[in-house]
Design an enzyme around this catalytic site. Structure first.
Site, short mmCIF file in Angstrom:
data_model
loop_
_atom_site.label_atom_id
_atom_site.label_comp_id
_atom_site.label_asym_id
_atom_site.label_seq_id
_atom_site.Cartn_x
_atom_site.Cartn_y
_atom_site.Cartn_z
N HIS A 171 1.24 -1.48 -0.26
CA HIS A 171 -0.39 0.27 0.54
C HIS A 171 0.94 1.15 0.25
O HIS A 171 2.07 0.98 0.68
CB HIS A 171 -1.37 0.29 1.19
N GLU B 140 -4.74 2.44 2.77
CA GLU B 140 -4.87 1.01 3.82
C GLU B 140 -4.92 1.82 4.89
O GLU B 140 -5.96 1.10 5.45
CB GLU B 140 -3.68 -0.06 3.31
N GLU B 141 -4.25 2.56 5.52
CA GLU B 141 -4.19 2.91 6.77
C GLU B 141 -5.52 3.52 6.93
O GLU B 141 -6.08 3.62 8.22
CB GLU B 141 -3.10 3.89 7.21
N HIS C 87 3.81 3.50 12.70
CA HIS C 87 3.11 4.33 12.01
C HIS C 87 3.88 5.63 13.47
O HIS C 87 3.24 6.49 14.01
CB HIS C 87 1.53 4.60 13.04
N ASP D 149 3.12 -6.03 3.02
CA ASP D 149 3.06 -5.40 4.65
C ASP D 149 3.37 -5.65 5.71
O ASP D 149 2.30 -5.10 7.12
CB ASP D 149 1.86 -4.70 4.25
N ASP E 241 6.49 0.85 6.24
CA ASP E 241 5.10 0.78 6.41
C ASP E 241 4.50 1.79 5.53
O ASP E 241 3.49 2.90 5.96
CB ASP E 241 4.35 1.06 7.40
#
Ligand SMILES: [Zn+2]
Length: 484
Positions: free
Chosen positions: A295, A341-342, A441, A369, A307
């Site tokens: 993604h 995606e997130e 994140h 991922d 990520d």
């Protein structure tokens, strides 16, 4: 050697489920219980003899190429993080389309997707009593903001939902702090996902969530939350482990810590984005597809390197390398860099809707991922038929030389989830994710956290699986299957 093989199988079936990293966006499905004597798989119905030489060429080429690293460096250093709706995500999409065409890939295009546009704005958290102090924080994605002068309230610290429920209405008007220590991602992320609405039910004014991570250097981790539409929406932010423990100690001593939380977070109107798609068209059965993916969006912190910039570059570079080597498989390999995606999964859902009529000809999908770390193989969906598992274990032998020949008992990916639920076989690229959630994140998800050799090994692993699955003459599902 037979003993070794059996040991490897036992390891794959019993040990890997305990250590394989989870897909970060969605809580993992329940693992099948490891039984003391797993039922034996049927013999493989595919032969890998014709693939040893190409696999050797692919691995050799991947390990001397720095193209993937250069591209990941451009994406992370020159474009940066890529939240849905941001200019940087659209810049990244335009750049990939230009470069993929320059690579000579087939059918390069962006497929339009409307995505949510959440913006963080200015935000801060201050401890106002028993002494003034700024606390590191990151608002949670999709959160509402606070009034302009913030929310000032006493902090009530709980270690879990049971403690919250025991307090009940006593949290009314307070800021609930969830100080739940990390066990595993799937179990602990529920405080981020549903903590705001659980506390809002008792009248809380806002929530703070201890970051979903096993370690911390005063680093808050953001991530999406989901509001229960039946409850009032209250602001929610992540705090560091250090801040959560500080507040816990103050609370336990009866210090009645008070906080001031300020957040400008809000949604703007949906924005136009796209799934980026490129192909290596099959030579004999171009309408049959092996899909490989990552993604392209990220959170608005750090660089979205692990990520999931790395995952996207792995899939992209896998097909570019095959093209450079003149390895064109019988079926089409399609790269998809999914958007959103997130905080929405609009890209994955839009792909399913736009390609619904072709899904019966998607013979396999692999999503990367779980971070760009040393590859261990694939995680195959737990629901895959035993014949598929047996055949995939056979194909994986091509990667034994680089230690990426494991097939874990479950896997998949958030973005390929929608097509897997329509029956497409799916897997995750499995890596040694033991440090993934240290930086997941955060501002620290940056290129320097990636080992260039691991990136090369991931490209090799993805390319060997994609090429072999796309080229095998036999039906992958076995004699009674159709190759779907
Ligand atoms: Zn991700």
């Amino acid at each position: 050697m037979r003993h070794l093989h059996l040991l490897a199988l036992v390891f794959t079936l019993i040990v890997l489920p305990l250590v394989t990293p989870q897909d970060p966006a969605t809580p993992p499905p329940a693992r099948p219980q490891a039984s003391p004597s797993p039922s034996p798989l049927p013999p493989a119905t595919v032969s890998i003899d014709n693939y040893r030489a190409p696999a050797g060429r692919i691995i050799g080429a991947a390990l001397v190429s720095n193209r993937a690293w250069e591209r990941l460096a451009h994406l992370t250093d020159h474009i940066g993080h890529r939240l849905s709706g941001s200019k940087s995500l659209e810049r990244a999409i335009e750049w990939a389309l230009v470069e993929m065409k320059r690579d000579g890939l087939d059918n390069v295009r962006g497929e339009k997707v409307m995505v949510p546009h959440w913006v963080r704005g200015e935000e801060s958290l201050e401890l106002t009593a028993p002494r003034p102090m700024q606390l590191a924080m990151l608002g949670l994605g999709n959160s509402v903001g606070t009034p302009a002068d913030g929310i000032r309230a006493e902090a009530v610290v709980v270690r879990n939902f049971a403690e919250l429920d025991a307090l009940g209405e006593r949290v009314r008007g307070k800021i609930v702090v969830y100080n739940a220590p990390f066990t595993n991602y799937g179990a602990t992320v529920q405080y981020r996902g549903s903590g705001a609405s659980r506390a809002a039910r008792y009248g809380a004014a806002a929530v703070l969530v201890r970051s979903i991570t096993p370690v911390s250097l005063q680093s808050p981790h953001t991530g999406g939350l989901n509001y229960d539409q039946r409850q009032p929406k209250i602001p929610a932010a992540a705090i560091s482990i250090e801040a959560a423990e500080l507040l816990q100690r103050m609370h336990d001593r009866g210090d009645r810590p008070t906080l001031r939380l300020k957040m400008e977070a809000k949604f703007l109107p949906d924005a136009e984005s796209a799934n980026v798609i490129a192909e290596l068209l099959g030579s004999e059965k171009p309408d049959e597809v092996v899909l490989i993916a990552g993604h392209y969006d990220s959170w608005d912190v750090g660089q979205g390197a692990h990520d999931d910039g790395g995952g996207c570059i792995i899939a992209w570079e896998a097909v570019r390398l095959l093209k450079e080597l003149g390895l064109r498989p019988r079926r089409t390999i399609r790269v998809v860099l999914y958007t959103n995606e997130e905080n929405g999964l609009r890209g994955g859902n839009a792909y399913r809707d736009a390609h619904r009529s072709e899904l019966a000809k998607h013979i396999f999908a692999i999503e990367s991922d779980s971070g760009t770390y040393r590859p261990e193989g694939l995680g195959l969906a737990a629901t895959a038929p035993p014949q598929v598992r047996s055949n995939l274990l056979e194909v994986a032998k091509l990667l034994a030389g680089i230690g990426a020949d494991g097939i874990a008992p479950s896997g998949g990916g958030a973005d390929i989830g929608p097509i897997m639920r329509e029956g497409v076989l799916g897997a995750s690229l499995d890596v040694d994710g033991s440090h993934y959630f240290d930086i997941h994140h955060t501002e620290s998800d940056t290129l320097d956290k990636i080992n260039p050799r691991d990136l090369q090994l991931c490209v090799a692993t993805m390319a060997v699986f994609a090429y072999t699955l796309a080229d095998l003459p036999e039906p992958f599902k076995g004699s009674e299957g159709t190759g779907k």
